[in-house]
Design a protein around this motif. Structure first.
Motif, short mmCIF file in Angstrom:
data_model
loop_
_atom_site.label_atom_id
_atom_site.label_comp_id
_atom_site.label_asym_id
_atom_site.label_seq_id
_atom_site.Cartn_x
_atom_site.Cartn_y
_atom_site.Cartn_z
N ARG A 1 0.83 -1.21 0.00
CA ARG A 1 0.00 0.00 0.00
C ARG A 1 0.86 1.26 0.00
O ARG A 1 0.51 2.26 -0.62
N GLU A 2 2.00 1.22 0.67
CA GLU A 2 2.89 2.38 0.69
C GLU A 2 3.44 2.68 -0.70
O GLU A 2 3.51 3.84 -1.12
N ARG B 1 0.65 6.94 -6.62
CA ARG B 1 -0.46 7.87 -6.77
C ARG B 1 -0.01 9.31 -6.51
O ARG B 1 -0.30 10.21 -7.27
N ASP B 2 0.74 9.51 -5.42
CA ASP B 2 1.19 10.86 -5.05
C ASP B 2 2.15 11.45 -6.06
O ASP B 2 2.30 12.67 -6.13
N HIS B 3 2.83 10.61 -6.84
CA HIS B 3 3.78 11.07 -7.84
C HIS B 3 3.23 10.95 -9.27
O HIS B 3 4.00 11.01 -10.23
N ARG C 1 -5.02 4.49 -9.55
CA ARG C 1 -6.02 5.54 -9.80
C ARG C 1 -5.81 6.71 -8.84
O ARG C 1 -5.54 6.52 -7.67
N VAL C 2 -5.98 7.91 -9.36
CA VAL C 2 -5.80 9.12 -8.56
C VAL C 2 -6.80 9.17 -7.41
O VAL C 2 -6.47 9.63 -6.32
#
Length: 165
Positions: free
Chosen positions: A101-102, A108-110, A160-161
């Motif tokens: 998950r990390e 997602r964050d990048h 997915r965002v």
């Protein structure tokens, strides 16, 4: 059981990274594209370079490292999940799920829409873990490392965002 947390390793954490990576290679010699003998020979600067060139995370339980995972930018729009390992005493406690998950959160964050990984054939626990996180086999197979008879297969997943991390 303590609360398991995940943190990113920074370059000054190179000795911890080295110790955990060597433990992983000793514990699961057929699961990685490298070998214990090869990485035992790495000088300090090689470990520091690795931490500078990737996002390497550790899971900790009560201050003790119980898992490791990395994510490396690969092709445009693709990151590779690498070096997942959970200490044998911590297996079955959700550490692998937390680490995967990390990596997905990082992607997602990048704004990296695809995460790819390689799994050694016969490593059913790893494949089950990745399948739980919606990774699917691509059909691509290659040797685990040069000169090895063992094979590994690729799996990918779209990120997915709007996905919760």
């Amino acid at each position: 059981m303590q609360t398991i947390s995940v943190r990113v390793l920074d370059v000054p954490d190179w000795a911890l990274y080295r110790a955990v990576r060597l433990a992983a290679l000793a514990d699961a010699p057929t699961a990685f594209a490298s070998t214990l003998a090869r990485e035992l020979a790495f000088p300090e600067d090689r470990w520091r370079e690795r931490l500078a060139g990737r996002n390497q995370f550790v899971a900790e339980d009560g201050g003790e490292v119980c898992g490791l995972i990395g994510v490396v930018p690969a092709d445009p729009g693709v990151a590779e999940l690498v070096s997942l390992w959970v200490r044998p005493a911590a297996r079955g406690r959700g550490v692998g799920d937390l680490l995967v998950r990390e990596v997905l959160r990082w992607a997602r964050d990048h704004d990296v829409p695809t995460v790819r990984l390689w799994v050694a054939e016969g490593n059913e626990p790893a494949e089950r873990l990745y399948t739980r996180h919606d990774f699917q086999r691509t059909g691509t197979v290659q040797p685990v490392r040069a000169g090895a008879d063992a094979l590994e297969f690729a799996m990918t997943r779209s990120v997915r965002v709007d996905e919760a991390g």
